[in-house]
Design a protein around this motif. Structure first.
Motif, PDB file in Angstrom:
ATOM      1  N   UNK A 181      49.645  38.658  42.531  1.00 18.61           N
ATOM      2  CA  UNK A 181      48.315  38.076  42.630  1.00 18.61           C
ATOM      3  C   UNK A 181      47.214  39.088  42.892  1.00 18.61           C
ATOM      4  N   UNK A 182      47.545  40.166  43.591  1.00 21.23           N
ATOM      5  CA  UNK A 182      46.477  41.098  43.980  1.00 21.23           C
ATOM      6  C   UNK A 182      46.546  42.449  43.285  1.00 21.23           C
ATOM      7  N   UNK A 183      47.773  42.968  43.084  1.00 26.68           N
ATOM      8  CA  UNK A 183      47.866  44.307  42.488  1.00 26.68           C
ATOM      9  C   UNK A 183      47.705  44.239  40.972  1.00 26.68           C
ATOM     10  N   UNK A 184      48.534  43.412  40.321  1.00 31.05           N
ATOM     11  CA  UNK A 184      48.495  43.356  38.851  1.00 31.05           C
ATOM     12  C   UNK A 184      47.107  43.060  38.268  1.00 31.05           C
ATOM     13  N   UNK A 185      46.403  42.038  38.759  1.00 37.83           N
ATOM     14  CA  UNK A 185      45.086  41.755  38.164  1.00 37.83           C
ATOM     15  C   UNK A 185      44.140  42.952  38.264  1.00 37.83           C
TER      16      UNK A 185
END
Lengths: 274, 314
Positions: A181-185
């Motif tokens: 949710x936080x790193x990939x985007x």
């Protein structure tokens, strides 16, 4: 959207790439002539109203073949970038998350891959596995894994240090959810930029392998292969050697500019490497 | 300088060893039995087994590796299965074609890129800069083999100034041989020049923003002195790295252009050897090419320390 189109690189690149994609899609349903149908009466004809780009040594329409050749190029671009992205992102994330030994092993292997002469290795791979479009895609895609792995690692490493990640952790969010949710985007835009550039590189690489007879196999049309065949008839039919090359240069230029445009708009801070 | 040099030499040796292991193991899994290829499909199982043990193919991976390494070090070398000659001799004779092409291509690349890169950097965002950048975009997009074909089309087919391919040999016809490598070297050089131009430009732009450049200008030095003496020397370091990489790649990567011009270089040698499953040739040439990349990088590393004494301290 307006932000993108106010950038010259993006607008030109987008338009040029769109032409390639449209030509490829159109060729699936309609081409001026059957791209593979031979017609001995029409051999080696120069550009005319019926055959705007002339015909080849078997009397096949060059325009139709350039159009269907776009399909091969786009497939190769998509698949190789997909190979590089899927494995590269995974390895890059692992490298950044675990650090230490895992990081060291992954990075040293990617150093080794980078150090090897790419053309030579691709030729070796395609001739070991047998010349075909699928093997050419594998040979190109393997070199993309370290490219995306390094990029992902570099961006992810700085991200994991950021406060919002620590905040999420403090809030009891699991590591997987944080990554998803936080790193990939947050690494999507550098990946998109790099992906566009690698797409262009793949078109060039596939053309080179096909020129050597190791990529897309006849009768499937491929720009590199067409240039190889054109060389034999160069003095009698120079158009055969010009148009497929123009198509390659057009497509590569288009996707390169698109990548530059994306970088200008999405990531103004990113240093221009080339 | 001396400890730095020794440290670099040890790294070089370790790297070369690692490269040799990689090359050997990659080719170890290559399908195709050399003994079968030498004797043909009608060979009896006994004669195949005999030849295998004669060639040492029945031994373990490490035994074969060390045997190969020993052969390389004692300069006995292996023999080609197809040409029936020592691979060393083959490499030397083919290098006489590829070496000059690679060097000449780099000369073209440097002659084109340095002036254009400096020129563009000094006129950032003005029409001259924009057109130089536009030209480099073309250089990045045009496949080198197509540029090669276009050059043949224009200079050989239309104007008749050059032969369309082939190579007479340095001992037979020096001028003809030089003419034969001129077009391929130019094609390779122009493509490399576009990368180097962009790099020279961005590197110069970065240096021109430094304080010491402002100081040099403030103390009244001529712009020419500022650019060529103060800025260029510092801007060249990243450019030199890429030039080294490119030279190494050219030795290994002239395969395609050698095919366009039918030149008997290293690239064609290995390309044909792969097709014919001539394992000793493939193995030694691939090792030679990979080693060339490593050695060129080593030389560049040393050159850094000479150009920029700060490098040693890091």
């Amino acid at each position: 959207m307006k932000r993108f189109f106010s950038n010259l690189n993006f607008t030109v690149g987008f338009t040029m790439s769109l032409v390639v994609v449209l030509a490829a899609v159109l060729s699936l349903v309609w081409t001026p002539f059957d791209a593979d149908k031979m017609n001995a009466k029409n051999r080696l004809q120069g550009p005319s109203w019926t055959h705007p780009l002339g015909t080849d040594q078997y009397g096949r329409d060059t325009l139709s073949r350039v159009m269907t050749g776009a399909v091969s190029s786009i497939i190769v671009g998509l698949v190789t970038v997909a190979i590089g992205l899927s494995l590269g992102v995974l390895l890059g994330l692992a490298s950044a998350y675990f650090g230490k030994f895992v990081d060291e092993v992954i990075m040293r292997i990617s150093d080794l891959l980078f150090g090897f002469p790419a053309v030579l290795t691709a030729i070796l791979i395609t001739s070991i596995l047998g010349p075909s479009m699928i093997n050419a895609m594998l040979a190109i895609g393997i070199f993309y894994i370290p490219v995306f792995a390094r990029l992902t690692r570099a961006v992810a490493m700085t991200l994991w240090e950021r406060e919002f990640i620590t905040a999420a952790r403090a809030g009891g969010v699991g590591e997987w959810t944080i990554t998803w949710r936080h790193v990939l985007p947050n690494i999507l835009s550098p990946l998109l930029i790099q992906g566009t550039v690698q797409f262009a590189v793949a078109i060039l690489a596939e053309a080179s392998l096909s020129y050597l007879g190791l990529g897309t196999q006849p009768p499937t049309a491929s720009w590199g292969r067409m240039l190889n065949e054109a060389q034999t008839f160069m003095s009698r039919a120079p158009w055969m050697a010009i148009f497929p090359g123009l198509a390659i240069a057009w497509a590569v230029l288009g996707f390169n500019l698109l990548g530059d445009g994306l970088r200008d708009t999405l990531d103004p801070k990113m240093v221009r490497m080339r | 300088m001396i400890p730095y040099f020794i440290k670099k030499c040890i790294t070089l040796l370790l790297l070369l060893l690692l490269v040799s292991i990689t090359v050997f193991s990659v080719l170890f899994v290559l399908p195709g039995d050399p003994a079968q290829i030498m004797l043909g499909i009608n060979a009896t199982p006994e004669s195949l087994a005999n030849l295998r043990s004669e060639l040492g193919l029945d031994q373990s991976f490490w035994a074969q590796y060390f045997q190969w390494l020993a052969q390389l070090v004692t300069s006995q070398g292996s023999r080609s299965l197809n040409y029936d000659m020592p691979v060393n001799t083959l490499i030397v004779s083919r290098l006489a074609v590829t070496g000059p092409i690679a060097l000449l291509a780099m000369v073209f690349a440097v002659i084109i890129s340095l002036p254009m890169g400096i020129y563009a950097a000094c006129r950032q965002n003005r029409p001259a800069d924009v057109s130089v950048m536009f030209f480099t975009q073309f250089g990045l997009a045009v496949p080198e083999f197509w540029l090669g074909i276009l050059l043949i089309l224009f200079f050989s087919v239309k104007l008749g100034w050059f032969a369309a391919g082939g190579f007479p040999g340095w001992t037979v016809d020096v001028w003809g041989s030089f003419k034969a490598i001129l077009l391929p070297a130019f094609a390779l050089g122009v493509i490399r020049a576009s990368i180097l131009t962009r790099l020279t430009r961005s590197s110069m732009l970065e240096v021109l923003r430094e304080d010491y450049i402002r100081t040099a200008r403030a103390k009244g030095l001529m712009e020419r002195t500022v650019i060529y003496t103060h800025a260029l020397r510092n801007a060249l370091i990243p450019v030199l790295t890429i030039m080294g990489l490119q030279l190494g790649q050219l030795l290994a990567g002239a395969i395609i252009i050698e095919n366009v011009y039918y030149l008997p270089g290293l690239g064609r040698l290995v390309f044909n050897a792969i097709g014919q499953r001539d394992l000793p040739v493939v193995r030694d040439v691939v090792l030679f090419m990979a080693a060339a990349v490593v050695v060129v990088n080593f030389i560049i590393d040393l050159a850094y320390a000479y150009i920029d004494p700060r490098v040693k301290l890091k």
